[in-house]
Design a protein around this motif. Structure first.
Motif, PDB file in Angstrom:
ATOM      1  N   THR A   1      37.334  54.923  36.186  1.00 39.41           N
ATOM      2  CA  THR A   1      38.592  55.635  36.372  1.00 39.41           C
ATOM      3  C   THR A   1      39.501  54.869  37.326  1.00 39.41           C
ATOM      4  N   GLY A   2      38.885  54.263  38.354  1.00 41.23           N
ATOM      5  CA  GLY A   2      39.669  53.451  39.282  1.00 41.23           C
ATOM      6  C   GLY A   2      40.397  52.332  38.559  1.00 41.23           C
ATOM      7  N   SER A   3      39.679  51.636  37.684  1.00 44.78           N
ATOM      8  CA  SER A   3      40.303  50.549  36.930  1.00 44.78           C
ATOM      9  C   SER A   3      41.386  51.083  36.018  1.00 44.78           C
ATOM     10  N   ALA A   4      41.118  52.247  35.408  1.00 44.81           N
ATOM     11  CA  ALA A   4      42.124  52.845  34.524  1.00 44.81           C
ATOM     12  C   ALA A   4      43.392  53.157  35.310  1.00 44.81           C
ATOM     13  N   LEU A   5      43.229  53.692  36.522  1.00 43.93           N
ATOM     14  CA  LEU A   5      44.390  53.959  37.383  1.00 43.93           C
ATOM     15  C   LEU A   5      45.141  52.662  37.672  1.00 43.93           C
ATOM     16  N   ALA A   6      44.376  51.611  37.953  1.00 46.46           N
ATOM     17  CA  ALA A   6      44.996  50.321  38.244  1.00 46.46           C
ATOM     18  C   ALA A   6      45.795  49.821  37.039  1.00 46.46           C
ATOM     19  N   VAL A   7      45.226  50.021  35.836  1.00 41.95           N
ATOM     20  CA  VAL A   7      45.931  49.577  34.630  1.00 41.95           C
ATOM     21  C   VAL A   7      47.243  50.340  34.475  1.00 41.95           C
ATOM     22  N   VAL A   8      47.168  51.663  34.652  1.00 41.26           N
ATOM     23  CA  VAL A   8      48.387  52.482  34.549  1.00 41.26           C
ATOM     24  C   VAL A   8      49.443  51.956  35.513  1.00 41.26           C
ATOM     25  N   MET A   9      48.977  51.663  36.740  1.00 42.29           N
ATOM     26  CA  MET A   9      49.916  51.204  37.749  1.00 42.29           C
ATOM     27  C   MET A   9      50.512  49.853  37.383  1.00 42.29           C
TER      28      MET A   9
ATOM     29  N   VAL B   1      40.076  36.457  36.167  1.00 46.24           N
ATOM     30  CA  VAL B   1      38.786  37.129  36.008  1.00 46.24           C
ATOM     31  C   VAL B   1      38.855  38.584  36.498  1.00 46.24           C
ATOM     32  N   PRO B   2      39.379  38.839  37.707  1.00 45.26           N
ATOM     33  CA  PRO B   2      39.482  40.238  38.145  1.00 45.26           C
ATOM     34  C   PRO B   2      40.313  41.097  37.198  1.00 45.26           C
ATOM     35  N   LEU B   3      41.408  40.501  36.660  1.00 42.76           N
ATOM     36  CA  LEU B   3      42.237  41.261  35.729  1.00 42.76           C
ATOM     37  C   LEU B   3      41.430  41.656  34.501  1.00 42.76           C
ATOM     38  N   LEU B   4      40.685  40.686  33.982  1.00 44.96           N
ATOM     39  CA  LEU B   4      39.868  40.969  32.807  1.00 44.96           C
ATOM     40  C   LEU B   4      38.817  42.021  33.126  1.00 44.96           C
TER      41      LEU B   4
ATOM     42  N   PHE C   1      38.270  45.542  31.425  1.00 45.73           N
ATOM     43  CA  PHE C   1      36.944  45.866  30.886  1.00 45.73           C
ATOM     44  C   PHE C   1      36.496  47.242  31.372  1.00 45.73           C
ATOM     45  N   TYR C   2      36.556  47.447  32.682  1.00 43.62           N
ATOM     46  CA  TYR C   2      36.123  48.733  33.239  1.00 43.62           C
ATOM     47  C   TYR C   2      36.974  49.895  32.745  1.00 43.62           C
ATOM     48  N   ALA C   3      38.253  49.617  32.527  1.00 41.93           N
ATOM     49  CA  ALA C   3      39.149  50.704  32.146  1.00 41.93           C
ATOM     50  C   ALA C   3      38.933  51.146  30.704  1.00 41.93           C
ATOM     51  N   PHE C   4      38.497  50.214  29.855  1.00 39.62           N
ATOM     52  CA  PHE C   4      38.442  50.554  28.430  1.00 39.62           C
ATOM     53  C   PHE C   4      37.036  50.574  27.840  1.00 39.62           C
TER      54      PHE C   4
ATOM     55  N   ALA D   1      46.968  19.913  40.039  1.00 40.60           N
ATOM     56  CA  ALA D   1      47.118  21.355  39.873  1.00 40.60           C
ATOM     57  C   ALA D   1      45.766  22.039  39.696  1.00 40.60           C
ATOM     58  N   LEU D   2      44.723  21.261  39.498  1.00 41.27           N
ATOM     59  CA  LEU D   2      43.410  21.812  39.168  1.00 41.27           C
ATOM     60  C   LEU D   2      42.889  22.823  40.195  1.00 41.27           C
ATOM     61  N   PRO D   3      42.902  22.502  41.493  1.00 45.16           N
ATOM     62  CA  PRO D   3      42.384  23.493  42.465  1.00 45.16           C
ATOM     63  C   PRO D   3      43.079  24.837  42.328  1.00 45.16           C
ATOM     64  N   TYR D   4      44.397  24.768  42.121  1.00 47.22           N
ATOM     65  CA  TYR D   4      45.147  26.011  42.007  1.00 47.22           C
ATOM     66  C   TYR D   4      44.760  26.761  40.739  1.00 47.22           C
ATOM     67  N   VAL D   5      44.597  25.995  39.658  1.00 41.88           N
ATOM     68  CA  VAL D   5      44.226  26.624  38.395  1.00 41.88           C
ATOM     69  C   VAL D   5      42.869  27.309  38.536  1.00 41.88           C
ATOM     70  N   VAL D   6      41.916  26.614  39.159  1.00 42.63           N
ATOM     71  CA  VAL D   6      40.580  27.190  39.360  1.00 42.63           C
ATOM     72  C   VAL D   6      40.689  28.466  40.196  1.00 42.63           C
ATOM     73  N   TRP D   7      41.454  28.373  41.260  1.00 41.73           N
ATOM     74  CA  TRP D   7      41.691  29.526  42.150  1.00 41.73           C
ATOM     75  C   TRP D   7      42.250  30.702  41.353  1.00 41.73           C
ATOM     76  N   MET D   8      43.287  30.405  40.558  1.00 38.74           N
ATOM     77  CA  MET D   8      43.934  31.438  39.750  1.00 38.74           C
ATOM     78  C   MET D   8      42.928  32.102  38.821  1.00 38.74           C
ATOM     79  N   VAL D   9      42.125  31.273  38.156  1.00 38.00           N
ATOM     80  CA  VAL D   9      41.176  31.815  37.184  1.00 38.00           C
ATOM     81  C   VAL D   9      40.172  32.723  37.891  1.00 38.00           C
ATOM     82  N   ILE D  10      39.623  32.235  39.014  1.00 35.11           N
ATOM     83  CA  ILE D  10      38.577  33.006  39.687  1.00 35.11           C
ATOM     84  C   ILE D  10      39.125  34.296  40.304  1.00 35.11           C
ATOM     85  N   PHE D  11      40.310  34.184  40.947  1.00 34.50           N
ATOM     86  CA  PHE D  11      40.759  35.330  41.734  1.00 34.50           C
ATOM     87  C   PHE D  11      41.865  36.166  41.089  1.00 34.50           C
ATOM     88  N   THR D  12      42.408  35.714  39.983  1.00 38.36           N
ATOM     89  CA  THR D  12      43.419  36.530  39.324  1.00 38.36           C
ATOM     90  C   THR D  12      43.027  36.882  37.894  1.00 38.36           C
TER      91      THR D  12
END
Ligand SMILES: Nc1ncnc2c1ncn2[C@@H]1O[C@H](COP(=O)(O)OP(=O)(O)O)[C@@H](O)[C@H]1O
Ligand SMILES: [Mg+2]
Lengths: 359, 275
Positions: free
Chosen positions: B244-252, B21-24, B28-31, B8-19
């Motif tokens: 503001t873009g990130s804030a909009l994304a959070v609202v959505m 981290v971007p979410l965080l 971060f940008y929104a707040f 499962a490791l490749p998937y976990v790494v993928w998830m962390v990098i592309f889901t």
């Protein structure tokens, strides 16, 4: 006689993709009859039942219900219900709602539905299971829900496709008695499909033995047993000793001119019954006052055992399988233990002369 | 056990990098506000501006379009799936393929094709004129956007519903008929509940992406119909205002989570036997 006929099948044939699965079925089913379709797997029993239920239409021939042709009547308009071979319980409903389905469709008052469903669940011994979902039930419990779901609609005709197949032996026996009792009590006509000859023999008023899409023989269990019409029927039913008797009281059966202890109860005192004794269960002993006595008329060595025929003093010819030989012409006695004796209901047609359907 | 985890490791790494981290990063940008001195301070000002009237009206419009799209997709897909299911399995899979065929082409290509078709001098208008009707403004209308959305998202509704149909054991239908239910009653009490999981999946797969669509609305709706996706894109790409873009994304995202929960809730809420 004709008025009593609830269902009449006339020259019914059924083909699937040009392959004949049922050929020229002629059969009538009388009101309140317990008719069993008995035959090996693949002989067309389910197909015949589906024709009655309306899920298939005959390739040729006609099916009459109460005198009217129903081959163009959709299933939901037929006054019958089916217990399907694989139950077909609705997975999105709990036990109560499954059983209540037919009544809700008929838009009966809520209180009445509740009452009827509870009655039927009690009848099949599932009173405490009302709110259970189907996937939490065992196979046997599911079958009983399926039986309750069909019975609750009080149909004129109930079709049952191997309804006890998933039950273990002990429970199957119990349910056989229970079904038979319900059939008598509710006055519903049963068409019962099974490949188990013992089940057929112990429950039916009439048995239709099927093979290869044809009805080989129709008759009461005793008739089928004693006078198989061809080698298939004889082979399928198996040979046994079957004779009329009387249930004197609980655990006491009377046949061949004397009383025997047996394991059966629940019959009326002096109720006429059918007694079945398997050839391999009989022990041959020197004749005494406590045995059925007779003269050995033939003996054949079958490899492992001897097949012996013994003519009883009352004229009944007994079939006996024994690993010990005997001498033709010698006098011997038959000893029976209580568990060698199988008591079955006497068919309501055993006394009446059986009428074969004639075109 | 440990071996399985390594798979499962490749998937976990993928998830962390592309889901993850971007979410965080979005959070971060929104707040977080970077002052002129470079200090980082927590702030809700971006969220507040994301919740302003104008962006909210865009969001509402997007929700409205997405809702209409979902309803239309369902109304088209459910009868279609029912029809496909009743076909003989061989014919059914061929017809199903025909439904799916457009999916093999990129949706941008298909949307561009519709621009040409809907144009004032396009084939549709020409046929209308041949029939004696005046040319219609088809492109750059609300109708065109909704049409484009339905057209693009229909397979995502059809496929899960059709799949749930194919899983229905036909003996349930026969049992219902045996118990006296006619076709309509069988549909309502048996078929519909048994395909509910497919419907829910279909709704999720159409509604959620439809809210955030941006290219379809721009290509077919022009500047008249700005959807939330367009707003987001502008914020990032045009104005380069990541906060503001990130804030909009959070609202959505919050909105999406809420609507997901709502759909799930209604799924549980419909009690069996509630007929
Ligand atoms: N829908 C069908 N299409 C084609 N053949 C069928 C169909 N239903 C049953 N058959 C065939 O008809 C024969 C009888 O089947 P069935 O009535 O189910 O037998 P039984 O219930 O006695 O085991 C079998 O050979 C079976 O393969
Ligand atoms: Mg069968």
């Amino acid at each position: 006689m004709d008025k009593q006929r609830l269902v009449l099948l006339k020259n019914v044939c059924k083909e699937f993709d040009g392959v004949e699965v049922l050929s020229n079925i002629n059969l009538y089913i009388r009101k309140n009859e317990f008719l069993t379709l008995l035959g090996p797997s693949g002989c067309g029993k389910t197909t015949l039942l589906r024709l009655l239920g309306g899920f298939e239409t005959p390739t040729s021939g006609d099916i009459l219900f109460d005198g009217k042709s129903i081959i163009n009547t959709p299933p939901y308009k037929r006054q019958l219900n089916t217990v399907f071979q694989r139950y077909a319980l609705f997975p999105h409903y709990n036990v109560f709602d499954n059983v209540a389905f037919g009544l809700k469709i008929k838009k009966l008052p809520k209180a009445e539905i509740r009452q009827k469903v509870q009655d039927k669940l009690k009848l099949v011994g599932l009173s405490d299971y009302e709110n259970r979902t189907i996937d939490t039930l065992s196979g046997g419990q599911q079958q009983r829900v399926a039986i309750a779901r069909a019975l609750v609609n009080e149909p004129a005709l109930l079709l049952l496709d191997e309804p006890l197949g998933a039950l273990d032996l002990k429970f199957r026996k119990e349910m056989q008695l229970e079904l038979k009792r319900m059939q008598k009590q509710l006055g519903i006509t049963f068409v019962y499909v099974t490949h188990d000859q013992e089940e057929a023999l112990s429950m039916s008023d009439t048995i239709a033995v099927m093979d290869n899409g044809r009805i080989q023989q129709i008759g009461t269990p005793v008739m089928i047993y004693n006078e198989p019409i061809n080698s298939f029927v004889a082979d399928f039913i198996g040979e046994s000793n079957i004779l009329y008797g009387i249930m004197k009281e609980d655990y006491v059966a009377h046949f061949s001119g004397r009383d025997f202890r047996c394991l059966d109860r629940g019959y009326n005192n002096n109720e006429p019954v059918v007694v079945v004794v398997r050839p391999e269960d009989i022990k041959l002993v020197p004749p005494t006052d406590n045995t059925i006595n007779g003269v050995v008329t033939s003996i054949v060595f079958m490899g492992v055992h001897y097949e012996i025929r013994l003519k009883g003093d009352d004229g009944f010819e007994w079939l006996i399988q024994s690993i010990h030989s005997a001498e033709v012409g010698s006098r011997l006695g038959i000893h029976l233990d209580p568990d060698d004796i199988h008591i079955m209901d006497r068919s309501q047609y055993d006394t009446a002369e059986y009428l074969e359907i004639k075109q | 056990m440990n071996k399985k985890k390594t798979f499962a490791l490749p998937y976990v790494v993928w998830m962390v990098i592309f889901t993850v981290v971007p979410l965080l990063l979005i959070l971060f940008y929104a707040f977080v506000h970077r002052t002129d001195t470079g200090a980082l301070v927590f702030t809700t000002e971006y969220i507040e501006s994301a919740l302003s009237g104008s962006s909210m009206s865009v969001l509402l419009l997007s929700l409205e379009y997405a809702l209409i799209t979902t309803v239309l997709c369902f109304l088209l897909a459910y009868p279609a799936a029912l029809f496909l299911w009743q076909l003989k399995s061989r014919i059914g899979s061929i017809v199903n393929l025909l439904f799916m065929l457009p999916m093999w082409m990129n949706f941008l290509l298909r949307t561009y094709a519709w621009r040409a078709l809907l144009d004032t001098s396009g084939p549709i208008n020409r046929i209308l004129q041949l029939l004696g009707f005046p040319a219609q403004q088809l492109l750059y209308t609300e109708g065109a956007v909704i049409f484009g959305l339905v057209y693009n998202f229909l397979p995502f509704m059809l496929l899960p519903i059709y799949t749930s149909f194919t899983k229905i054991d036909k003996s349930y239908i026969q049992a219902a008929e045996d118990l006296g239910a006619n076709k309509r009653q069988t549909l309502i009490h048996i078929i519909f509940p048994l395909t509910k999981s497919g419907i829910i999946t279909g709704i999720t797969m159409v509604f959620m992406p439809a809210v955030t669509t941006f290219v379809i609305s721009r290509l077919l709706g022009g500047s008249q119909t700005m959807m939330f996706g367009d707003l987001l894109e502008n914020q990032f790409m045009l104005l380069k205002d990541w906060n503001t873009g990130s804030a909009l994304a959070v609202v959505m995202m919050v909105l999406m989570l809420l609507s997901m929960a709502l759909v799930r809730k209604s799924d549980d809420g419909v009690m069996p036997g509630g007929m």
